[in-house]
Write an enzyme that holds these catalytic residues in place. Structure first.
Site, mmCIF file in Angstrom:
data_model
loop_
_atom_site.group_PDB
_atom_site.id
_atom_site.type_symbol
_atom_site.label_atom_id
_atom_site.label_comp_id
_atom_site.label_asym_id
_atom_site.label_seq_id
_atom_site.Cartn_x
_atom_site.Cartn_y
_atom_site.Cartn_z
ATOM 1 N N HIS A 59 1.027 -1.323 -0.149
ATOM 2 C CA HIS A 59 -0.012 -0.156 0.084
ATOM 3 C C HIS A 59 0.729 1.226 0.042
ATOM 4 C CE1 HIS A 59 -3.776 2.133 1.865
ATOM 5 N NE2 HIS A 59 -3.092 2.856 0.977
ATOM 6 N N HIS A 61 1.718 5.058 -2.262
ATOM 7 C CA HIS A 61 1.478 5.986 -3.306
ATOM 8 C C HIS A 61 2.683 6.769 -3.648
ATOM 9 C CE1 HIS A 61 -2.741 6.290 -1.899
ATOM 10 N NE2 HIS A 61 -2.205 5.880 -0.709
ATOM 11 N N ARG A 63 2.286 8.958 -6.256
ATOM 12 C CA ARG A 63 1.905 9.988 -6.721
ATOM 13 C C ARG A 63 2.173 10.395 -8.282
ATOM 14 N NH1 ARG A 63 -1.416 10.448 -2.420
ATOM 15 N NH2 ARG A 63 -0.297 11.170 -0.610
ATOM 16 N N ASN A 93 -5.174 5.959 -7.086
ATOM 17 C CA ASN A 93 -5.710 7.453 -7.232
ATOM 18 C C ASN A 93 -4.737 8.493 -7.755
ATOM 19 O OD1 ASN A 93 -4.241 6.881 -4.711
ATOM 20 N ND2 ASN A 93 -5.562 8.161 -3.481
ATOM 21 N N HIS A 177 -11.158 0.862 1.254
ATOM 22 C CA HIS A 177 -10.921 2.192 2.344
ATOM 23 C C HIS A 177 -12.146 2.289 3.033
ATOM 24 C CE1 HIS A 177 -8.868 6.349 2.999
ATOM 25 N NE2 HIS A 177 -9.959 6.454 3.586
ATOM 26 N N ASN A 276 -5.764 9.632 7.316
ATOM 27 C CA ASN A 276 -7.084 8.955 6.942
ATOM 28 C C ASN A 276 -6.746 7.385 6.761
ATOM 29 O OD1 ASN A 276 -8.037 11.518 6.700
ATOM 30 N ND2 ASN A 276 -8.590 11.212 4.360
ATOM 31 N N ASP A 303 0.912 2.712 3.832
ATOM 32 C CA ASP A 303 0.296 3.667 3.212
ATOM 33 C C ASP A 303 1.261 5.141 2.994
ATOM 34 O OD1 ASP A 303 -1.620 5.348 2.207
ATOM 35 O OD2 ASP A 303 -2.670 5.621 3.977
#
Length: 420
Positions: A59, A61, A63, A93, A177, A276, A303
């Site tokens: 998990h 990111h 970007r 995302n 999520h 989050n 994350d």
């Protein structure tokens, strides 16, 4: 290359041996008590070090595309290597969203240039709107290793169930999520005593628990491998424990920040402790540790969520949620779980190597002859203080904190990709 005199820990076989490892090209050729090197072979002296499989983070990111001022594939890869992570799974995302084959193929093609192994999850829904399923079959055939709308919950239960059924038919994980926005006034901040001190109404744990309860039931019925991402609530742990006992193929992620910190960290670190789902109470933190101890939580994932200093400098309710984590994850596991006696080193490594490898059907996470030459070499008793990062971003509440577990080498595909 020969790695000599190390303590070889292999969670896949639950074995610990002292010895040497011979590597040729990108494979483990031989493991023995002692291997004599030839003149042409590079030798790494691993005396006093643990040799473990390269870490696998399910998990993260990077970007990229769309937000590369925070991180990009290259800097993210460097950050992973600094943290002993040799395989990552990127979330979908981005901008544009990874909801179609051309975007997916572009990322995977560019990822080939990096020193670590980069996998990409595709989104469950088009544009992360939770309304129309992506072509999951075509995306899997193009290289997607799983599906997630991470960052945004699937509010429609029937849609979520349909996505689970499709993931089950494709034999890939679906990651969720779990935060119902209907309960949340200010996200990233636990609703409780600390939020009241700060004068904000945050995100109560029921926002997570209500969706976890629903999706545990859907997982049981669908038969899918369902990952409950970045679990933050003790009640969520109880729900997962109960439904796993009934046969649901549930997997739960715990992040280092959720098993190390509580919402009290907001008072010290401000926006650097905003994420989050949010940091919650000490009771929640201890329940997450219990879930890790009994196997209810089988994955440790960071994350890794880079943000710019300017973004994190905004007021608490306006700053984005998330922290970086790739470079501190192993050390936080050792500092917060192994040294206090909650997990053995083998149990920690299991949740960071072989468990994620099995879930995503990856041929990594083990040290045996013929396997991939992916390793992290570290001294579990040596302390260090994170001050600078290979990541483009530095949004971490752990900067300046003394941690145990100094990484000395990261090796991926038989090549040294990080050396202290």
């Amino acid at each position: 290359m020969i790695i000599k005199n190390g303590t070889i820990m292999n969670p896949a076989t639950q074995t610990i041996i002292s010895g040497d490892i011979l590597i040729e090209d990108d494979k483990i050729i031989k493991i023995a008590k002692s291997i004599t090197p030839s003149e042409s072979e590079e030798v790494i002296d691993a005396s006093g070090l643990v040799i473990a499989p390269g870490l696998i983070d399910t998990h993260i990111h990077f970007r990229d595309p769309g937000f590369t001022y925070k991180e990009d594939i290259h800097t993210g890869s460097l950050s992973a290597a600094h943290g002993g992570v040799t395989t990552v799974i990127c979330m979908a995302n981005t901008s544009p969203t990874v909801d179609n084959v051309p975007v997916l193929e572009d990322i995977l093609q560019r990822a080939k240039a990096e020193d670590i192994r980069i996998y990409q999850a595709a989104s469950i829904s088009h544009s992360l709107k939770g309304e129309t399923l992506t072509d999951m079959k075509a995306l899997k055939e193009a290289g997607a290793c799983g599906f997630t709308d991470d960052g945004i919950p699937l509010k429609n239960a029937a849609f979520c169930y349909k996505a689970m059924e499709e993931a089950a038919s494709l034999n890939v994980p679906i990651s969720l999520h779990e935060e119902d926005p209907a309960f949340i006034t200010n996200n990233g901040i636990n609703h409780g005593d600390v939020s009241e001190k700060l004068g904000v109404y945050g995100s109560p744990s029921i926002a997570e628990e209500s969706l976890v309860a629903r999706d545990c039931m859907l997982a049981l019925r669908s038969g899918a491998d369902v990952v409950i991402q970045h679990i933050s609530s003790g009640r969520s742990v109880e729900l997962i424990r109960m439904f796993k006992a009934q046969g649901a193929k549930l997997h739960a992620e715990a992040t280092p920040h959720h098993f190390t910190l509580t919402d009290e960290a907001l008072l010290e670190h401000g926006t650097l402790a905003k994420m989050n789902p949010p940091l919650r109470t000490e009771a929640d933190r201890l329940a997450i540790i219990e879930g890790l101890k009994d196997g209810t939580i089988d994955l440790i994932a960071t994350d890794h969520a880079p943000h710019s200093a300017e973004e994190k400098a905004k007021p608490l309710t306006e700053a984005p949620s998330g922290i970086i984590g790739l470079e501190t994850s192993l050390s936080l596991g050792i500092t917060s779980l192994v040294r206090p006696g909650h997990l053995t080193m083998m149990e920690l490594l299991e949740k960071m190597t072989i468990n994620p490898a099995k879930l995503y059907h990856l041929p990594y996470g083990t040290i045996e002859e013929g396997a991939a030459a992916d390793f992290v070499l570290f001294n579990p008793d040596e302390t260090w203080i994170p001050t600078e990062y290979a990541s483009k971003s530095s949004n971490s509440p752990f900067t300046g904190k003394e941690l145990y577990g100094k990484i000395k080498y990261t090796i991926c595909r038989g090549k040294i990709v990080y050396q202290d």
